[in-house]
Design a protein around this motif. Structure first.
Motif, mmCIF file in Angstrom:
data_model
loop_
_atom_site.group_PDB
_atom_site.id
_atom_site.type_symbol
_atom_site.label_atom_id
_atom_site.label_comp_id
_atom_site.label_asym_id
_atom_site.label_seq_id
_atom_site.Cartn_x
_atom_site.Cartn_y
_atom_site.Cartn_z
ATOM 1 N N TRP A 170 1.034 -0.829 0.043
ATOM 2 C CA TRP A 170 0.289 -0.099 -0.172
ATOM 3 C C TRP A 170 0.943 1.066 0.061
ATOM 4 N N GLY A 171 1.349 2.554 -0.943
ATOM 5 C CA GLY A 171 1.483 3.060 -1.516
ATOM 6 C C GLY A 171 2.642 2.826 -1.845
ATOM 7 N N THR A 173 5.706 2.987 -4.477
ATOM 8 C CA THR A 173 6.096 3.093 -5.709
ATOM 9 C C THR A 173 7.535 2.989 -6.378
ATOM 10 N N SER A 181 -1.631 1.922 -8.164
ATOM 11 C CA SER A 181 -1.193 3.224 -9.352
ATOM 12 C C SER A 181 0.298 3.834 -9.297
ATOM 13 N N ARG A 197 -0.410 10.536 -9.664
ATOM 14 C CA ARG A 197 0.548 9.213 -8.709
ATOM 15 C C ARG A 197 -0.842 8.814 -8.360
ATOM 16 N N THR A 198 -2.436 9.233 -8.228
ATOM 17 C CA THR A 198 -3.182 8.549 -7.653
ATOM 18 C C THR A 198 -3.843 7.512 -9.129
ATOM 19 N N SER A 199 -4.717 6.828 -8.438
ATOM 20 C CA SER A 199 -5.943 6.067 -10.000
ATOM 21 C C SER A 199 -6.307 7.044 -10.715
ATOM 22 N N SER A 200 -7.145 7.658 -9.513
ATOM 23 C CA SER A 200 -8.255 8.640 -9.954
ATOM 24 C C SER A 200 -7.974 10.338 -10.724
ATOM 25 N N SER A 201 -6.829 10.224 -10.344
ATOM 26 C CA SER A 201 -5.732 11.682 -11.270
ATOM 27 C C SER A 201 -5.405 10.919 -12.461
#
Length: 261
Positions: A170-171, A173, A181, A197-201
């Motif tokens: 989780w988190g 990278t 993401s 950075r995020t899936s929504s973005s």
């Protein structure tokens, strides 16, 4: 003295000293003639010539054999001291040609293989208007951009496959551990594309395409999850805690395909 008298027999009653003076008077003419003919032998050779001894009344002829005489020769003479007249003929031209051949023979020779072939390539030349040229250049630019994008998409798949088996964190990278993401942003960064950075973005990072038009290297988005499309209904993803990066079939319901770059 009458010029014609030199062509008649001398009188038997004339004093011998007169005959001596007569012969002495003609000796220089014959000497000059010999000198002229000797110096001009190159010109006389091969063609006929008629020479009048000036002031002597003696007409001398040098006639070449018929086989060597130039048919185009035209010479005129005058007995009373006039110069010999003539025109340039074939013999003169042949002499010039002979000199040219000697010059060529003395020059360097370029050898060419008997099997050498001369090939002339030609291509069609077309003229287009400025508008047509602009359209053509735009098409070429679009083709180049598409080719570059295809290479990037292929690179995305190649890089993503290297990290199969990396645990989900989780988190995460980095290759030490990824979340969904974090995994996609890290992979795209390796080919020079920065993703949010995020899936929504990442949902808005590119252009949405249909599943039928989707290509390997596109993103697959569903609410709360993002993955990489690998083609043929397959994807590469960092799924959920307790799992690792994997190559698997698309399991999401109603995914959105996003083309980046």
């Amino acid at each position: 003295m009458d010029p014609q008298s030199s062509l008649t027999a001398p009188s038997l009653t004339a004093p011998s000293r007169v005959r001596g003076r007569h012969r002495a008077a003609h000796r220089p003419v014959l000497t000059d003639l010999a000198r002229v003919t000797t110096g001009q032998a190159g010109m006389v050779a091969g063609r006929g010539a008629v020479i009048a001894a000036a002031g002597s009344g003696v007409l001398l002829s040098l006639i070449a054999p018929p086989a060597q005489a130039a048919t185009a020769t035209e010479l005129g003479t005058t007995l009373a001291g006039s110069p010999v007249q003539g025109t340039l003929n074939t013999a003169d031209l042949n002499a010039l040609t002979a000199q040219a051949r000697q010059t060529v023979a003395a020059a360097g020779v370029v050898a060419v293989a008997p099997t050498a072939e001369l090939k002339v390539e030609s291509s069609a030349v077309s003229v287009v208007s400025a508008a047509e040229n602009e359209e053509y250049q735009a098409e070429r630019a679009a083709e180049a951009a598409e080719e570059a994008a295809a290479q990037r998409r292929a690179s995305v798949i190649s890089v993503a496959m290297r990290y199969l088996g990396v645990p989900y964190v989780w988190g995460g990278t980095t290759p030490a551990g990824f979340d969904c993401s974090g995994f996609t942003s890290y992979v795209f960064a390796q080919v020079g594309i920065d993703l949010p950075r995020t899936s929504s973005s990442q949902r808005y990072a590119g252009t949405v395409v249909s599943w039928a038009d989707a290509l390997p290297g596109d993103l697959i988005w569903t609410p709360g999850h993002i993955a990489i499309y690998a083609g043929d209904g397959m994807q590469i993803e960092a799924p959920v805690p307790g799992k690792s990066v994997r190559y698997t079939s698309i399991w999401q319901s109603g995914p959105t395909f996003i083309r980046v770059g």
